[in-house]
Write a protein that holds these residues in place. Structure first.
Motif, PDB file in Angstrom:
ATOM      1  N   MET A   1      15.320 -78.858 -97.338  1.00 31.92           N
ATOM      2  CA  MET A   1      16.109 -78.386 -96.210  1.00 31.92           C
ATOM      3  C   MET A   1      17.522 -78.053 -96.699  1.00 31.92           C
ATOM      4  N   LYS A   2      18.039 -76.899 -96.270  1.00 31.37           N
ATOM      5  CA  LYS A   2      19.408 -76.499 -96.594  1.00 31.37           C
ATOM      6  C   LYS A   2      20.275 -76.640 -95.354  1.00 31.37           C
ATOM      7  N   ASN A   3      21.525 -77.022 -95.589  1.00 34.90           N
ATOM      8  CA  ASN A   3      22.527 -77.079 -94.531  1.00 34.90           C
ATOM      9  C   ASN A   3      23.694 -76.197 -94.925  1.00 34.90           C
ATOM     10  N   LEU A   4      24.374 -75.664 -93.933  1.00 35.52           N
ATOM     11  CA  LEU A   4      25.577 -74.879 -94.137  1.00 35.52           C
ATOM     12  C   LEU A   4      26.747 -75.852 -94.041  1.00 35.52           C
ATOM     13  N   ILE A   5      27.394 -76.128 -95.165  1.00 27.91           N
ATOM     14  CA  ILE A   5      28.454 -77.136 -95.227  1.00 27.91           C
ATOM     15  C   ILE A   5      29.804 -76.438 -95.313  1.00 27.91           C
ATOM     16  N   VAL A   6      30.650 -76.679 -94.321  1.00 30.23           N
ATOM     17  CA  VAL A   6      31.977 -76.060 -94.250  1.00 30.23           C
ATOM     18  C   VAL A   6      33.031 -77.056 -94.693  1.00 30.23           C
ATOM     19  N   LYS A   7      33.829 -76.608 -95.678  1.00 32.58           N
ATOM     20  CA  LYS A   7      34.956 -77.391 -96.192  1.00 32.58           C
ATOM     21  C   LYS A   7      36.167 -76.471 -96.164  1.00 32.58           C
ATOM     22  N   GLY A   8      36.958 -76.562 -95.120  1.00 39.48           N
ATOM     23  CA  GLY A   8      38.118 -75.683 -94.990  1.00 39.48           C
ATOM     24  C   GLY A   8      37.692 -74.244 -94.796  1.00 39.48           C
ATOM     25  N   TRP A  13      26.021 -73.115 -99.202  1.00 36.42           N
ATOM     26  CA  TRP A  13      24.631 -72.973 -98.770  1.00 36.42           C
ATOM     27  C   TRP A  13      23.795 -73.047-100.041  1.00 36.42           C
ATOM     28  N   GLY A  14      23.110 -74.171-100.242  1.00 38.10           N
ATOM     29  CA  GLY A  14      22.373 -74.355-101.493  1.00 38.10           C
ATOM     30  C   GLY A  14      23.343 -74.381-102.657  1.00 38.10           C
ATOM     31  N   ASN A  15      23.142 -73.483-103.618  1.00 40.99           N
ATOM     32  CA  ASN A  15      24.023 -73.396-104.792  1.00 40.99           C
ATOM     33  C   ASN A  15      25.139 -72.369-104.626  1.00 40.99           C
ATOM     34  N   ALA A  16      25.177 -71.686-103.496  1.00 34.28           N
ATOM     35  CA  ALA A  16      26.167 -70.623-103.277  1.00 34.28           C
ATOM     36  C   ALA A  16      27.376 -71.153-102.498  1.00 34.28           C
ATOM     37  N   THR A  17      28.553 -70.701-102.916  1.00 33.09           N
ATOM     38  CA  THR A  17      29.793 -71.000-102.197  1.00 33.09           C
ATOM     39  C   THR A  17      30.431 -69.667-101.823  1.00 33.09           C
ATOM     40  N   PHE A  18      30.943 -69.582-100.613  1.00 29.29           N
ATOM     41  CA  PHE A  18      31.541 -68.337-100.139  1.00 29.29           C
ATOM     42  C   PHE A  18      32.615 -68.642 -99.115  1.00 29.29           C
ATOM     43  N   GLY A 142      32.785 -67.827 -88.873  1.00 29.69           N
ATOM     44  CA  GLY A 142      32.484 -66.427 -89.148  1.00 29.69           C
ATOM     45  C   GLY A 142      32.054 -66.237 -90.593  1.00 29.69           C
ATOM     46  N   LEU A 143      30.934 -65.536 -90.789  1.00 31.64           N
ATOM     47  CA  LEU A 143      30.401 -65.249 -92.123  1.00 31.64           C
ATOM     48  C   LEU A 143      30.241 -63.749 -92.313  1.00 31.64           C
ATOM     49  N   GLU A 144      30.285 -63.313 -93.564  1.00 35.89           N
ATOM     50  CA  GLU A 144      29.953 -61.925 -93.887  1.00 35.89           C
ATOM     51  C   GLU A 144      28.492 -61.681 -93.486  1.00 35.89           C
ATOM     52  N   LYS A 145      28.190 -60.471 -93.062  1.00 35.75           N
ATOM     53  CA  LYS A 145      26.845 -60.139 -92.585  1.00 35.75           C
ATOM     54  C   LYS A 145      25.773 -60.485 -93.612  1.00 35.75           C
ATOM     55  N   GLU A 146      25.976 -60.107 -94.873  1.00 35.09           N
ATOM     56  CA  GLU A 146      24.970 -60.347 -95.911  1.00 35.09           C
ATOM     57  C   GLU A 146      24.720 -61.839 -96.104  1.00 35.09           C
ATOM     58  N   VAL A 147      25.771 -62.637 -96.011  1.00 39.29           N
ATOM     59  CA  VAL A 147      25.647 -64.085 -96.167  1.00 39.29           C
ATOM     60  C   VAL A 147      24.875 -64.663 -94.985  1.00 39.29           C
ATOM     61  N   LEU A 148      25.228 -64.255 -93.768  1.00 39.67           N
ATOM     62  CA  LEU A 148      24.552 -64.778 -92.581  1.00 39.67           C
ATOM     63  C   LEU A 148      23.068 -64.407 -92.589  1.00 39.67           C
ATOM     64  N   VAL A 149      22.747 -63.190 -92.984  1.00 35.50           N
ATOM     65  CA  VAL A 149      21.344 -62.769 -93.070  1.00 35.50           C
ATOM     66  C   VAL A 149      20.588 -63.641 -94.075  1.00 35.50           C
ATOM     67  N   LYS A 150      21.219 -63.937 -95.214  1.00 36.07           N
ATOM     68  CA  LYS A 150      20.597 -64.803 -96.236  1.00 36.07           C
ATOM     69  C   LYS A 150      20.402 -66.216 -95.701  1.00 36.07           C
ATOM     70  N   VAL A 151      21.418 -66.762 -95.047  1.00 36.23           N
ATOM     71  CA  VAL A 151      21.318 -68.108 -94.465  1.00 36.23           C
ATOM     72  C   VAL A 151      20.154 -68.162 -93.479  1.00 36.23           C
ATOM     73  N   LEU A 152      20.065 -67.181 -92.602  1.00 36.58           N
ATOM     74  CA  LEU A 152      18.997 -67.187 -91.598  1.00 36.58           C
ATOM     75  C   LEU A 152      17.621 -67.064 -92.242  1.00 36.58           C
ATOM     76  N   LEU A 157      14.002 -75.091 -89.137  1.00 32.75           N
ATOM     77  CA  LEU A 157      14.313 -75.716 -87.854  1.00 32.75           C
ATOM     78  C   LEU A 157      15.100 -77.020 -88.043  1.00 32.75           C
ATOM     79  N   GLU A 158      15.151 -77.531 -89.269  1.00 36.02           N
ATOM     80  CA  GLU A 158      15.901 -78.749 -89.559  1.00 36.02           C
ATOM     81  C   GLU A 158      17.301 -78.455 -90.103  1.00 36.02           C
ATOM     82  N   SER A 159      17.627 -77.204 -90.355  1.00 38.64           N
ATOM     83  CA  SER A 159      18.939 -76.838 -90.915  1.00 38.64           C
ATOM     84  C   SER A 159      20.054 -77.124 -89.909  1.00 38.64           C
ATOM     85  N   CYS A 160      21.213 -77.476 -90.465  1.00 38.70           N
ATOM     86  CA  CYS A 160      22.382 -77.800 -89.634  1.00 38.70           C
ATOM     87  C   CYS A 160      23.635 -77.143 -90.192  1.00 38.70           C
ATOM     88  N   LEU A 161      24.618 -77.031 -89.329  1.00 40.55           N
ATOM     89  CA  LEU A 161      25.984 -76.703 -89.718  1.00 40.55           C
ATOM     90  C   LEU A 161      26.710 -78.039 -89.847  1.00 40.55           C
TER      91      LEU A 161
END
Length: 169
Positions: A1-8, A13-18, A142-152, A157-161
């Protein structure tokens, strides 16, 4: 399961930072309606709304809804449908989800203040497309479109922000 982790102003998301954009009021542990801040906490991904006229298809395991011009979200703290989806026209104060500025071409509804809903604790906390450069949100992420499409595409169903509190908060 991947989560979208916001730090500032960064997210993982996984191994990607943006880079991301958060609320104009910063990140807070004490969210209240209209303060422009992004709440700290862990919030499940509930569902996705999208503009089929602008985004032909979204690939995700999350529940999908095609946005219509009559879609809205109640942000009236005195309304029984506070922090809920509504159909327009609607007599209570609300936000139109059908926007011309493309911000809501994709909306991920977060499980924030929804079980139970508490008046004045904030409403319409979404993950959506990033505003123009230099702009913040009213409390969403707010995320860039390409990033949000990849996240989705990779979300389950277990993913969280997960929004972390700023250092020293």
């Amino acid at each position: 399961m991947k989560n979208l982790i916001v730090k500032g102003t960064q997210a993982i998301w996984g191994n990607a930072t943006f880079s991301i954009v958060h609320g104009c009021g910063g990140i807070t542990k004490n969210k209240s309606e209209g303060d422009g801040s992004t709440p700290v906490g862990t919030f499940p991904f509930r569902c996705v709304f999208y503009r089929k006229d602008r985004i032909p298809e979204i690939e995700t395991d999350l529940p999908l809804h095609i946005l219509e011009k009559e879609d809205g979200w109640c942000d009236d703290v005195n309304d029984p449908l506070y922090n809920r989806y509504v159909k327009l026209p609607y007599s209570g104060r609300h936000e139109d989800l059908w926007r011309e500025d493309r911000l809501y071409d994709i909306i991920v509804v977060m499980g924030y203040n929804d079980d139970p809903v508490v008046p004045y604790k904030g409403s319409a906390i979404f993950v959506h497309l990033k505003p123009l450069a230099g702009k913040s949100t009213a409390g969403c992420i707010g995320l860039e479109k390409e990033v949000l499409v990849k996240v989705l595409k990779e979300a389950t169903l277990e993913s969280c922000l997960i929004v972390e509190a700023p250092l020293g908060a």
